[in-house]
Write a protein that holds these residues in place. Structure first.
Motif, PDB file in Angstrom:
ATOM      1  N   GLN A   1       0.829  -1.215   0.000  1.00  0.00           N
ATOM      2  CA  GLN A   1       0.000   0.000   0.000  1.00  0.00           C
ATOM      3  C   GLN A   1       0.864   1.265   0.000  1.00  0.00           C
ATOM      4  OE1 GLN A   1      -2.646   0.628   3.366  1.00  0.00           O
ATOM      5  NE2 GLN A   1      -4.335   0.311   1.934  1.00  0.00           N
ATOM      6  N   THR A   2       1.910   1.260   0.833  1.00  0.00           N
ATOM      7  CA  THR A   2       2.792   2.438   0.921  1.00  0.00           C
ATOM      8  C   THR A   2       3.412   2.742  -0.439  1.00  0.00           C
ATOM      9  OG1 THR A   2       3.315   1.879   3.190  1.00  0.00           O
ATOM     10  CG2 THR A   2       4.870   3.349   2.087  1.00  0.00           C
TER      11      THR A   2
ATOM     12  N   GLN B   1       2.432   1.663  -3.487  1.00  0.00           N
ATOM     13  CA  GLN B   1       1.441   1.989  -4.532  1.00  0.00           C
ATOM     14  C   GLN B   1       0.819   3.363  -4.281  1.00  0.00           C
ATOM     15  OE1 GLN B   1       0.508  -2.296  -6.549  1.00  0.00           O
ATOM     16  NE2 GLN B   1      -1.077  -1.521  -5.209  1.00  0.00           N
ATOM     17  N   ASN B   2       0.667   3.741  -3.010  1.00  0.00           N
ATOM     18  CA  ASN B   2       0.159   5.101  -2.728  1.00  0.00           C
ATOM     19  C   ASN B   2       1.142   6.159  -3.209  1.00  0.00           C
ATOM     20  OD1 ASN B   2      -2.156   4.134  -1.619  1.00  0.00           O
ATOM     21  ND2 ASN B   2      -1.531   4.393   0.533  1.00  0.00           N
TER      22      ASN B   2
END
Ligand SMILES: CC(=O)[C@@H](O)[C@H](O)COP(=O)(O)O
Ligand SMILES: NCC(=O)COP(=O)(O)O
Length: 241
Positions: free
Chosen positions: A119-120, A122-123
């Protein structure tokens, strides 16, 4: 048919054998692209046995296709990736004492910590690929944590010498690719692929990119040797080739 990501780690392996400046993986990437590579792959290992931080920084500026950074899902590597911003990241398992990557990531065991890393990254706008074995539960778990890609580990296929064993492994890869695509994942594959075993994997429907390194660098060393020796003879004689 899939595109080709050329892994240039083993250019750096030769350089690190002497800890000198040649051969430079940055120059190798230029030549690989001139030869038709659709992407450049490097694995920045925690022990820095081949690719160095400096290589990844320079490659970010010089690669004209796309730069795929393979790395372990550690805090140190995530910080480097966020700074360098490769075109995509492939998260791989790592054991310092291994000769090469021995299998796929265990996404299920990685749990929330791995999901947070995905998530980190891709964010921050960097698509993440997960290097996994062609196992239905691992593929499902990769979709559950919302990775954009998986890279199917072809090492077991590549190492199987019996015809029926290789056929079974190819079947697992084909099924895995289909399952992943149904779940919305994009699919790459790699590890241990050679000039002799690549074609059946390239024919798997839906396969996007094959990452291949060791066999290409091995062949380059042999097909380039005659010319390299001839050039050294000229250097000794002070003549021009
Ligand atoms: C993850 C993978 O399959 C390859 O990138 C491999 O790790 C290349 O690096 P090594 O040769 O250091 O294992
Ligand atoms: N992810 C696989 C890769 O980049 C190349 O692996 P190999 O061809 O060097 O075994």
């Amino acid at each position: 048919m899939p595109t080709l990501g050329v892994n240039i780690d083993h250019i750096a392996t030769i350089r690190q054998a002497r800890k000198t400046v040649e051969p430079d993986p940055v120059a190798a990437a230029v030549l690989a692209e001139l030869g038709g590579a659709d992407g450049i792959t490097v694995h920045l290992r925690e022990d820095r046995r081949h690719i160095q931080d400096r290589d990844v920084r320079l490659l970010r500026q010089t690669v004209r296709t796309h730069l795929n950074l393979e790395m372990a899902a550690t805090e140190e590597m995530v910080a480097i990736a966020l700074e360098i911003q490769p075109d995509y990241i492939t998260l791989v398992p790592e054991r310092r004492e291994e000769v090469t990557t021995e299998g796929g990531l265990d996404i299920i065991a990685g749990g929330e910590r791995l999901a947070n890393v995905v998530q980190t990254l891709q964010n921050a706008g960097i698509p993440v690929s997960l290097f996994i074995d062609p196992n239905p539960d691992q593929i499902q778990a990769s979709a559950d944590i919302k990775a954009k890609f998986i890279e199917l580990h072809t090492g077991t296929y590549a190492e199987s010498h019996q015809e029926n064993e290789q056929r079974d492994q190819l079947h697992l890869l084909t099924q895995g690719c289909e399952q992943a695509r149904t779940l919305g994942l994009r699919v790459n594959a790699g590890h241990g692929l050679t000039y002799w075993n690549v074609y059946p994997v390239a024919c798997i429907p839906g396969m996007e990119e094959l990452n291949i390194g060791h066999t290409i660098i091995s062949r380059a060393a042999l097909v380039g040797l005659e010319r390299a020796v001839r050039e050294m003879k000229h250097a000794i004689l002070g003549t021009t080739p």
